[in-house]
Design an enzyme around this catalytic site. Structure first.
Site, PDB file in Angstrom:
ATOM      1  CB  ILE A 123      -0.960  -0.022   1.212  1.00  0.00           C
ATOM      2  CG1 ILE A 123      -1.974  -1.182   1.066  1.00  0.00           C
ATOM      3  CG2 ILE A 123      -1.697   1.307   1.362  1.00  0.00           C
ATOM      4  CD1 ILE A 123      -2.846  -1.429   2.301  1.00  0.00           C
TER       5      ILE A 123
ATOM      6  CG  ASP B  99      10.302   0.469   3.751  1.00  0.00           C
ATOM      7  OD1 ASP B  99       9.131   0.525   3.351  1.00  0.00           O
ATOM      8  OD2 ASP B  99      10.850  -0.617   4.079  1.00  0.00           O
TER       9      ASP B  99
ATOM     10  CG  ASP C  13      12.227  -0.231  13.550  1.00  0.00           C
ATOM     11  OD1 ASP C  13      11.062   0.214  13.657  1.00  0.00           O
ATOM     12  OD2 ASP C  13      12.584  -1.328  13.996  1.00  0.00           O
TER      13      ASP C  13
ATOM     14  CE1 TYR D  38      -1.796  -4.595  11.533  1.00  0.00           C
ATOM     15  CE2 TYR D  38      -4.086  -5.306  11.551  1.00  0.00           C
ATOM     16  CZ  TYR D  38      -3.035  -4.670  10.919  1.00  0.00           C
ATOM     17  OH  TYR D  38      -3.219  -4.106   9.677  1.00  0.00           O
TER      18      TYR D  38
ATOM     19  CE  LYS E 101      -2.717  -1.140  11.311  1.00  0.00           C
ATOM     20  NZ  LYS E 101      -1.850  -0.183  10.611  1.00  0.00           N
TER      21      LYS E 101
END
Ligand SMILES: NC(=O)c1ccc[n+]([C@@H]2O[C@H](COP(=O)([O-])OP(=O)(O)OC[C@H]3O[C@@H](n4cnc5c(N)ncnc54)[C@H](O)[C@@H]3O)[C@@H](O)[C@H]2O)c1
Length: 253
Positions: free
Chosen positions: A18, A37, A62, A154, A158
C-alpha cells in the site's frame, strides 16, 4: 487534486504494498516524497517506478526508533523543504491466536503499529504547526472497527491509532494541521501474501473472504491512493478527525 504540486510528503513503509502505491500517487500529484522504510532497496525500487521526473528519496529506518525518526525528519527538511504531509503506513503483524502469543510478540506489534506512529507525529507535527499547517494521514484498518480473530494485539494498536488520530485532530485543528485515518480491508500486498500462504487452502480462504465483500474482490494497493491524495490536498481542507473505511463495503461502519 489541488495544492499538492511541490509539497513534501513523508510516507512510512513506502517500499512495497500500500505504501508504494501511496508514494507513487503522491509523486504523480507533484509531491516530493520521502520514504521511511526498513529496506533501502525497496524504497529505491519505488523511486524507480515513479520515473525520472519524480522526486522520491528513501531514508532507511525503523519507525519504532524515535531518534532515527527525528534525524530523518531533520534531513528531509534540509534536503527537500518543509514537510506538508505525513502518511503513516508502516505496519506489521503475524496472525496467531492471542493465547498462543507472548509478551515479546505484543511488544513488537505495539512498537511498530502504535509507538511507531506516535514517534512520527512527535517528530513532524510541531514542524507543521511552525510552517502554518499540514496533513497527517494514518493507515489504520477495518480490524480496528470490527475486530479480527488472530490479530487481537494488532487490532488494538489500530484502534488506538484511530483514537489517537481523533484526539490529535482536535488538538491541532486550530493550527491548520488536519489528521485523518484511512481503514483498508483485506488487500493484496506482500504482507497479505505472507499471511495467506499459497496452495488450495489459501485460495479457498481468499474466495471465502471475497464472498463477504459486497464489491466482490479484495483491495488492491491503488484503491487507497485517491483518498490519501485527497486528504493531503486542498480538496480535503474541511475533513479532520475521521476514520474512513475503504474496504469494498465489507464493513459498513
Ligand atoms: N494488506 C492488508 O490486508 C491490510 C489491511 C488493513 C490495513 N493494512 C495496513 O496497511 C499498511 C500497509 O500494509 P501492507 O499490506 O502494504 O504491508 P507490507 O508488509 O506489504 O509493506 C509494509 C512496508 O512497511 C515497511 N515497514 C514495516 N515495518 C517497518 C518499520 N518498523 N519501520 C519502517 N518501515 C517498516 C516494510 O519494509 C514494507 O515496505 C499497514 O499499516 C497495514 O497494517 C493492510
Amino acid at each position: 487534486m489541488r495544492g499538492l504540486d511541490g509539497k513534501v510528503a513523508i510516507v512510512t513503509g513506502g517500499g512495497q504494498g500500500i505504501g508504494r502505491a501511496l508514494s507513487l500517487r503522491l509523486a504523480a500529484e507533484g509531491c516530493k516524497v520521502a520514504i521511511f522504510d526498513l529496506s533501502t532497496a525497496a524504497g529505491e525500487e519505488t523511486a524507480k517506478l515513479a520515473g525520472p521526473g519524480a522526486t522520491v528519496r528513501t531514508w532507511q529506518l525503523d519507525v519504532s526508533d524515535l531518534p532515527a525518526v527525528q534525524a530523518a525528519v531533520e534531513a528531509v527538511e534540509a534536503e527537500l523543504g518543509p514537510i506538508w504531509a505525513l502518511v503513516n503506513n508502516a505496519g506489521w503483524d503475524r496472525p496467531a491466536p492471542f493465547l498462543k502469543t507472548t509478551p515479546e510478540f505484543w511488544d513488537k506489534v505495539i512498537s511498530i503499529n502504535l509507538t511507531g506512529n506516535l514517534n512520527t507525529h512527535y517528530a513532524v507535527a510541531g514542524r507543521m504547526v511552525e510552517h502554518g499547517g499540514g496533513r497527517i494521514i494514518n493507515i489504520a484498518s477495518d480490524a480496528a472497527k470490527v475486530g479480527t480473530a488472530m490479530e487481537a494485539v494488532y487490532s488494538a494498536c489500530k484502534g488506538g491509532l484511530i483514537s489517537f488520530t481523533k484526539s490529535i485532530a482536535r488538538e491541532l485543528a486550530r493550527k491548520n494541521v488536519l489528521c485523518n485515518a484511512v481503514c483498508p480491508g483485506p488487500t493484496n500486498t506482500p504482507m497479505m501474501a505472507e499471511v495467506a500462504g499459497t496452495g488450495p487452502e489459501a485460495e479457498k480462504w481468499k474466495a471465502a473472504l471475497e464472498r463477504g465483500i459486497p464489491l466482490g474482490r479484495m483491495g488492491e494497493p491503488e484503491d487507497y491512493a485517491g483518498i490519501v491524495a485527497l486528504l493531503a490536498s486542498e480538496d480535503g481542507a474541511y475533513i479532520t478527525g475521521q476514520a474512513i473505511s475503504v474496504s469494498g463495503g465489507m464493513n459498513m461502519v
